[in-house]
Design a protein around this motif. Structure first.
Motif, short mmCIF file in Angstrom:
data_model
loop_
_atom_site.label_atom_id
_atom_site.label_comp_id
_atom_site.label_asym_id
_atom_site.label_seq_id
_atom_site.Cartn_x
_atom_site.Cartn_y
_atom_site.Cartn_z
N PHE A 60 41.71 30.30 35.10
CA PHE A 60 42.03 31.80 35.15
C PHE A 60 43.67 31.95 35.72
O PHE A 60 43.79 31.82 37.34
CB PHE A 60 40.98 32.85 35.94
N GLN A 62 45.88 34.45 35.82
CA GLN A 62 46.22 35.62 36.14
C GLN A 62 45.08 36.13 37.11
O GLN A 62 44.60 37.37 36.66
CB GLN A 62 46.64 36.43 35.16
N GLU A 65 45.27 40.14 37.87
CA GLU A 65 45.10 40.97 36.68
C GLU A 65 43.56 40.76 36.52
O GLU A 65 42.83 41.82 36.09
CB GLU A 65 45.79 40.41 35.44
N LEU A 66 42.69 39.65 36.66
CA LEU A 66 41.50 39.32 36.39
C LEU A 66 40.59 40.39 37.37
O LEU A 66 39.83 41.10 36.89
CB LEU A 66 41.07 37.98 36.86
N ASN A 69 40.77 43.81 36.29
CA ASN A 69 39.73 43.99 35.29
C ASN A 69 38.27 44.51 36.14
O ASN A 69 37.76 45.32 35.65
CB ASN A 69 39.54 43.00 34.52
N HIS A 157 42.88 43.43 30.76
CA HIS A 157 43.81 42.27 30.59
C HIS A 157 42.99 41.33 29.88
O HIS A 157 41.95 41.03 30.03
CB HIS A 157 44.48 41.84 31.87
N THR A 159 41.83 37.76 30.07
CA THR A 159 42.01 36.57 31.25
C THR A 159 41.99 35.32 30.74
O THR A 159 42.68 34.55 31.44
CB THR A 159 40.57 36.83 32.02
N ASP A 240 34.26 37.33 35.37
CA ASP A 240 35.48 36.93 35.02
C ASP A 240 36.21 36.91 33.67
O ASP A 240 37.35 37.13 33.38
CB ASP A 240 35.74 35.39 35.33
N THR A 241 35.34 36.73 32.64
CA THR A 241 35.79 36.75 31.42
C THR A 241 35.70 38.17 30.75
O THR A 241 35.67 38.20 29.36
CB THR A 241 35.21 35.66 30.66
N MET A 243 36.87 41.30 28.98
CA MET A 243 37.97 41.63 28.56
C MET A 243 37.61 42.24 27.28
O MET A 243 36.68 42.47 26.55
CB MET A 243 39.03 40.51 28.36
#
Length: 366
Positions: A60, A62, A65-66, A69, A157, A159, A240-241, A243
């Motif tokens: 990851f 960024q 940005e993560l 989110n 974003h 990720t 984390d994912t 998006m």
């Protein structure tokens, strides 16, 4: 004091945790982030647990940005949960801000950390042991879609760019075959041909006009916490994912992982099938959890989501094998190849059971 303990002391002191720290131990079975369970003793309240994680910035890239989110999505979820008379402290993650009011801390080694309140008396299971657990995970991931149906997905974003862009991954796969930098292609011609013959599977979702939604993108059973007393799926974790994406991909990843009759790296392919009973269990729960928020076209495309996600995963395993095992962690030289073969066997089995899969979805699309 060891270097790790010194760093942990620095990180912990950057947050306003309440009470006296009585323990700090590694926690969980995750392979991406480094996770610790902290326990604080608070007078007249007992012990309060906290989750502290060092984020993996190799994957990851960024982290700011993560975390943006995660903060925005969990805030949105809290409002929806409160509207529905739920318990936001147990039904979504609660991010703990650092002393500067940020949802992360950047340490003296330029590593990023975050903290969450630990949700007690709930368990995430690593494998499907009974139908009810799988059904509850489906309800939870469906509810996740329902609660976030009005969230502007396009504002999130990415990720991991092109994470479920199967068309782009097919291109990378073909390049890996052509370059064959480790000379492995000659030993996996059957698997290569299987994938090349299904380029239409890689492209099919890019040609469909399905709604862009907030998606989890890692919908394994262990990313749903199941209440220890009620045995209901209460909270979707590991965001984390999260998006923009397609709801059918979240459905498909769950089927790929949970409806298989064998382990992801099973060597005996005769043991690998897509279990239609488990497929129906999950389909029923997912559609119920979504509660009318998916379009009719999305629901009809659920079997396609299962096939595409399984195909994509098998292709990614084989790509990594051809490129020298640089992405997925392996325990032995052919590990990624074994993983690839189970996924391709599942795709083949889904193709044989395609009519049944569509009939099951149609049955529960009411």
């Amino acid at each position: 004091m060891t270097k790790e303990k010194y760093l942990l002391k620095e990180v912990i002191s950057s947050f306003d945790f309440v009470g006296t720290l009585i323990s700090c131990e590694p926690y969980g079975s995750g392979h991406i982030n480094d996770t610790f369970l902290l326990e604080y003793k608070i007078r007249h309240m007992g012990v309060v647990p906290i989750i502290l994680q060092k984020m993996n910035t190799n994957i990851f890239k960024q982290p700011i940005e993560l975390m943006e989110n995660i903060l925005n999505v969990t805030a949105f979820l809290r409002e929806k949960i409160i509207e529905n008379n739920g318990d936001p402290e147990r039904e979504t993650l609660t991010v703990i801000l650092n002393k500067q009011g940020l949802p992360f801390y950047k340490d003296s080694h330029n590593q990023y950390w975050r903290a969450y309140h630990f949700i007690t008396c709930a368990t995430g299971y690593d494998e499907v042991k009974c139908d009810e657990d799988f059904y509850q995970s489906a309800l939870a991931f469906g509810k996740f879609q329902r609660l976030l149906a009005d969230y502007p997905a396009q504002t999130l974003h990415e990720t991991i760019p092109d994470f479920h862009n199967t068309k782009a991954r097919f291109k990378v796969f073909k390049e890996a075959v052509e370059k064959d930098i480790y000379g492995r292609a000659k030993d996996v011609l059957t698997e290569i041909q299987f994938i090349l013959e299904r380029e239409d599977v890689a492209n099919v979702l890019t040609d469909m006009q399905l709604p862009l939604r907030v998606t989890h993108n890692d919908t394994k059973l262990n990313n749903v916490l199941i209440d220890d007393k009620t045995h209901q799926g209460i909270c979707v974790i590991d965001l984390d994912t999260v998006m923009p994406g397609l709801a059918i991909n979240d459905f498909g990843d769950s089927i790929r992982f949970g409806a298989s009759t064998g382990a992801e790296d099973e060597k005996d392919l005769s043991l690998i099938q897509c279990d239609m009973h488990l497929f129906e269990v999950y389909t029923k729960g997912f559609i119920e959890g979504c509660d009318g928020k998916l379009t009719d076209e999305e629901i009809k495309a659920l079997p396609l989501g299962a096939k595409v996600m399984t195909f994509e995963c098998g292709m990614r395993f084989l790509t990594d094998y051809l490129q020298g095992d640089t992405y997925f962690k392996i325990r032995y030289p052919e590990h990624n190849l074994d993983r690839c073969r189970t996924q391709l066997k599942l795709v083949d089995d889904m193709e044989k059971k395609w009519d049944t899969m569509n009939e099951i979805v149609s049955k529960h699309n009411k």
